[in-house]
Design a protein around this motif. Sequence first.
Motif, PDB file in Angstrom:
ATOM      1  N   PHE A 152     -71.109  76.248  31.748  1.00  0.00           N
ATOM      2  CA  PHE A 152     -71.985  75.399  31.433  1.00  0.00           C
ATOM      3  C   PHE A 152     -71.282  74.099  32.019  1.00  0.00           C
ATOM      4  CE2 PHE A 152     -74.537  70.910  30.865  1.00  0.00           C
ATOM      5  CZ  PHE A 152     -75.119  71.337  30.832  1.00  0.00           C
ATOM      6  N   ALA A 153     -69.598  74.594  32.323  1.00  0.00           N
ATOM      7  CA  ALA A 153     -68.972  73.835  33.001  1.00  0.00           C
ATOM      8  C   ALA A 153     -68.970  74.041  34.980  1.00  0.00           C
ATOM      9  CB  ALA A 153     -67.206  73.678  32.675  1.00  0.00           C
ATOM     10  N   LYS A 154     -68.677  75.299  34.632  1.00  0.00           N
ATOM     11  CA  LYS A 154     -68.938  75.725  36.304  1.00  0.00           C
ATOM     12  C   LYS A 154     -69.604  75.444  36.921  1.00  0.00           C
ATOM     13  CE  LYS A 154     -69.185  80.231  35.393  1.00  0.00           C
ATOM     14  NZ  LYS A 154     -69.396  81.986  34.940  1.00  0.00           N
ATOM     15  N   PHE A 155     -70.625  75.040  36.877  1.00  0.00           N
ATOM     16  CA  PHE A 155     -71.839  74.324  37.176  1.00  0.00           C
ATOM     17  C   PHE A 155     -72.570  72.279  37.608  1.00  0.00           C
ATOM     18  CE2 PHE A 155     -73.145  78.599  35.776  1.00  0.00           C
ATOM     19  CZ  PHE A 155     -72.995  79.178  36.878  1.00  0.00           C
ATOM     20  N   THR A 156     -71.502  72.209  36.705  1.00  0.00           N
ATOM     21  CA  THR A 156     -71.682  71.251  36.288  1.00  0.00           C
ATOM     22  C   THR A 156     -71.540  69.411  37.436  1.00  0.00           C
ATOM     23  OG1 THR A 156     -71.213  70.869  33.846  1.00  0.00           O
ATOM     24  CG2 THR A 156     -70.812  68.901  34.819  1.00  0.00           C
ATOM     25  N   VAL A 157     -72.230  68.998  38.143  1.00  0.00           N
ATOM     26  CA  VAL A 157     -72.092  67.525  38.467  1.00  0.00           C
ATOM     27  C   VAL A 157     -72.668  67.164  37.886  1.00  0.00           C
ATOM     28  CG1 VAL A 157     -72.672  69.460  40.252  1.00  0.00           C
ATOM     29  CG2 VAL A 157     -74.477  67.675  39.384  1.00  0.00           C
ATOM     30  N   ILE A 158     -71.433  65.308  38.944  1.00  0.00           N
ATOM     31  CA  ILE A 158     -72.776  64.493  38.165  1.00  0.00           C
ATOM     32  C   ILE A 158     -73.687  63.424  38.607  1.00  0.00           C
ATOM     33  CG2 ILE A 158     -71.740  61.473  37.849  1.00  0.00           C
ATOM     34  CD1 ILE A 158     -68.479  62.746  38.043  1.00  0.00           C
ATOM     35  N   TYR A 159     -74.564  63.550  37.620  1.00  0.00           N
ATOM     36  CA  TYR A 159     -75.910  63.087  38.665  1.00  0.00           C
ATOM     37  C   TYR A 159     -76.726  62.031  37.191  1.00  0.00           C
ATOM     38  CZ  TYR A 159     -81.265  63.553  38.965  1.00  0.00           C
ATOM     39  OH  TYR A 159     -82.656  63.781  39.808  1.00  0.00           O
ATOM     40  N   GLN A 160     -76.748  60.692  37.865  1.00  0.00           N
ATOM     41  CA  GLN A 160     -77.469  59.230  37.780  1.00  0.00           C
ATOM     42  C   GLN A 160     -76.665  58.931  36.399  1.00  0.00           C
ATOM     43  OE1 GLN A 160     -81.212  60.560  35.955  1.00  0.00           O
ATOM     44  NE2 GLN A 160     -82.326  60.942  37.660  1.00  0.00           N
ATOM     45  N   GLN A 161     -75.054  59.289  36.437  1.00  0.00           N
ATOM     46  CA  GLN A 161     -73.808  58.714  36.008  1.00  0.00           C
ATOM     47  C   GLN A 161     -74.123  59.765  34.856  1.00  0.00           C
ATOM     48  OE1 GLN A 161     -71.498  57.229  36.855  1.00  0.00           O
ATOM     49  NE2 GLN A 161     -72.477  57.180  38.800  1.00  0.00           N
ATOM     50  N   GLN A 162     -74.201  61.614  34.689  1.00  0.00           N
ATOM     51  CA  GLN A 162     -74.182  61.986  33.692  1.00  0.00           C
ATOM     52  C   GLN A 162     -73.572  63.309  33.937  1.00  0.00           C
ATOM     53  OE1 GLN A 162     -77.008  62.171  30.545  1.00  0.00           O
ATOM     54  NE2 GLN A 162     -78.592  60.754  32.014  1.00  0.00           N
ATOM     55  N   LEU A 163     -72.913  64.172  33.276  1.00  0.00           N
ATOM     56  CA  LEU A 163     -72.407  65.321  33.427  1.00  0.00           C
ATOM     57  C   LEU A 163     -73.434  66.565  33.639  1.00  0.00           C
ATOM     58  CD1 LEU A 163     -69.073  65.670  31.829  1.00  0.00           C
ATOM     59  CD2 LEU A 163     -69.793  65.735  33.931  1.00  0.00           C
ATOM     60  N   PHE A 283     -63.551  72.406  35.858  1.00  0.00           N
ATOM     61  CA  PHE A 283     -64.989  71.963  36.318  1.00  0.00           C
ATOM     62  C   PHE A 283     -64.691  72.539  38.173  1.00  0.00           C
ATOM     63  CE2 PHE A 283     -64.840  68.909  33.172  1.00  0.00           C
ATOM     64  CZ  PHE A 283     -66.330  69.319  32.657  1.00  0.00           C
ATOM     65  N   GLU A 284     -65.514  73.169  38.598  1.00  0.00           N
ATOM     66  CA  GLU A 284     -66.089  73.730  40.222  1.00  0.00           C
ATOM     67  C   GLU A 284     -66.577  72.494  41.402  1.00  0.00           C
ATOM     68  OE1 GLU A 284     -63.584  75.644  41.386  1.00  0.00           O
ATOM     69  OE2 GLU A 284     -63.050  76.212  39.244  1.00  0.00           O
ATOM     70  N   CYS A 285     -67.899  72.047  40.676  1.00  0.00           N
ATOM     71  CA  CYS A 285     -68.052  71.605  42.197  1.00  0.00           C
ATOM     72  C   CYS A 285     -67.603  69.927  41.494  1.00  0.00           C
ATOM     73  CB  CYS A 285     -70.146  71.213  41.454  1.00  0.00           C
ATOM     74  SG  CYS A 285     -70.429  73.140  40.784  1.00  0.00           S
ATOM     75  N   ILE A 286     -67.233  69.612  40.500  1.00  0.00           N
ATOM     76  CA  ILE A 286     -66.855  68.356  40.998  1.00  0.00           C
ATOM     77  C   ILE A 286     -65.218  68.256  40.127  1.00  0.00           C
ATOM     78  CG2 ILE A 286     -68.667  67.217  40.580  1.00  0.00           C
ATOM     79  CD1 ILE A 286     -68.453  67.043  37.593  1.00  0.00           C
ATOM     80  N   SER A 287     -64.616  66.906  40.309  1.00  0.00           N
ATOM     81  CA  SER A 287     -62.641  66.886  40.300  1.00  0.00           C
ATOM     82  C   SER A 287     -63.322  66.822  38.921  1.00  0.00           C
ATOM     83  CB  SER A 287     -62.129  65.905  41.224  1.00  0.00           C
ATOM     84  OG  SER A 287     -62.632  64.883  40.495  1.00  0.00           O
ATOM     85  N   VAL A 288     -62.279  66.966  37.924  1.00  0.00           N
ATOM     86  CA  VAL A 288     -61.337  66.736  36.583  1.00  0.00           C
ATOM     87  C   VAL A 288     -61.211  65.401  36.256  1.00  0.00           C
ATOM     88  CG1 VAL A 288     -58.966  67.419  36.226  1.00  0.00           C
ATOM     89  CG2 VAL A 288     -60.362  66.674  34.542  1.00  0.00           C
ATOM     90  N   LYS A 289     -60.702  65.217  37.631  1.00  0.00           N
ATOM     91  CA  LYS A 289     -60.546  63.520  37.534  1.00  0.00           C
ATOM     92  C   LYS A 289     -62.144  62.487  37.056  1.00  0.00           C
ATOM     93  CE  LYS A 289     -55.708  63.071  39.711  1.00  0.00           C
ATOM     94  NZ  LYS A 289     -55.347  62.669  41.134  1.00  0.00           N
ATOM     95  N   LYS A 290     -62.836  62.578  37.825  1.00  0.00           N
ATOM     96  CA  LYS A 290     -64.387  61.799  37.782  1.00  0.00           C
ATOM     97  C   LYS A 290     -64.793  62.325  36.950  1.00  0.00           C
ATOM     98  CE  LYS A 290     -65.689  62.384  43.035  1.00  0.00           C
ATOM     99  NZ  LYS A 290     -66.677  62.245  43.913  1.00  0.00           N
TER     100      LYS A 290
END
Length: 344
Positions: A152-163, A283-290
């Motif tokens: 799941f983490a490979k493809f995750t983005v932040i969308y509508q303030q959710q992972l 995570f690949e599509c977003i930074s872990v800091k975010k």
Amino acid sequence: MLIAKIIENDQLIQATQANNSEIYYCPGCKARVQLKKGNINIPHFAHINESNCDVSAEGETVNHLQGKLALFALFIQKYDEVRLEPWLSQIKQRPDLIVRKGMNWFVIEFQCAPISLEKVQARTSGYRQLNYKVIWILGENYQRKRLQARTFAKFTVIYQQQLQVAFWQLTRGLFWQAWWQLDGKSRVLNRQLVDNQPQQLLKLQQAVIQAKPEIWSIQNELYKIKRLVIGIPWECHPQYPLPGGLKVAQWQVIVRVLLTLEKQPRTMLQLLKIMTEFPWQRFECISVKKVQKLWLNYLLDDLMSRGLIKRTGDTIVLARTLKWFNTYQEKLQVLLKIDTTNFR
């Protein structure tokens, strides 16, 4: 592949619009490709000879080809510009789609087959060099079994303030799945109240009895101040699902945050530093800091709604004294006496 080039006029053409009277070439390696158009398969191009072409899509399934065409038809209605299988010569990559909304460009990768973290990382890194944001959309193969967190983490983005991760089904179209819905079978809902506090306590008791290594550090820290892991306040058991991405149980982070606030008020930056002390998924599509910042904001909002903390500017203050317990039975007994409205 769905796009080929006519060398004579350097024109790109979709397979659905092509005919066998022309000679076509791969936009990437420039090798000859053959138009395949029949009654069963989706019209597409394939290399005539075996090729090591990096942009070759040989072996694409019907579902993959159908999905790409369907996504193209969907996005062309919603975005200012949509390109199907464009050849990005600067990085020698060919995404499934790129779309533009205003000044913002997005790469869309429609993924049906398993793909390694390294390949996701390499392809995403290439697109970022061109300042493209990347969204991976997963096909139905990814929806037939429960996804592992690392997948799941490979493809995750932040969308509508959710992972979240985007999915595509022929019958449902495009939909999003939040982190806590890893099975990919139901639509994203508003976060629902967790009503399994006794089960959370039992699971914690089992972890203590089994002396699981992941709780040793927090256990040793609590021993020094004469407290027990099993006796952590009920506020440390999340009442709502938090965004996800952690490799340890959520309560460990909550305990560490509350212990820190017991000592003195802290700024958001100081609390964010606590987030970095715990292991997170890759995570690949977003930074872990975010991800960490999103996670902390969710946690603080939940604690504030329960009257446990308050904010003064950028400073977080503990608003009331925490109740710690000495035994499993004492803690469970207190829960059974609490009006359930306290958890809403």
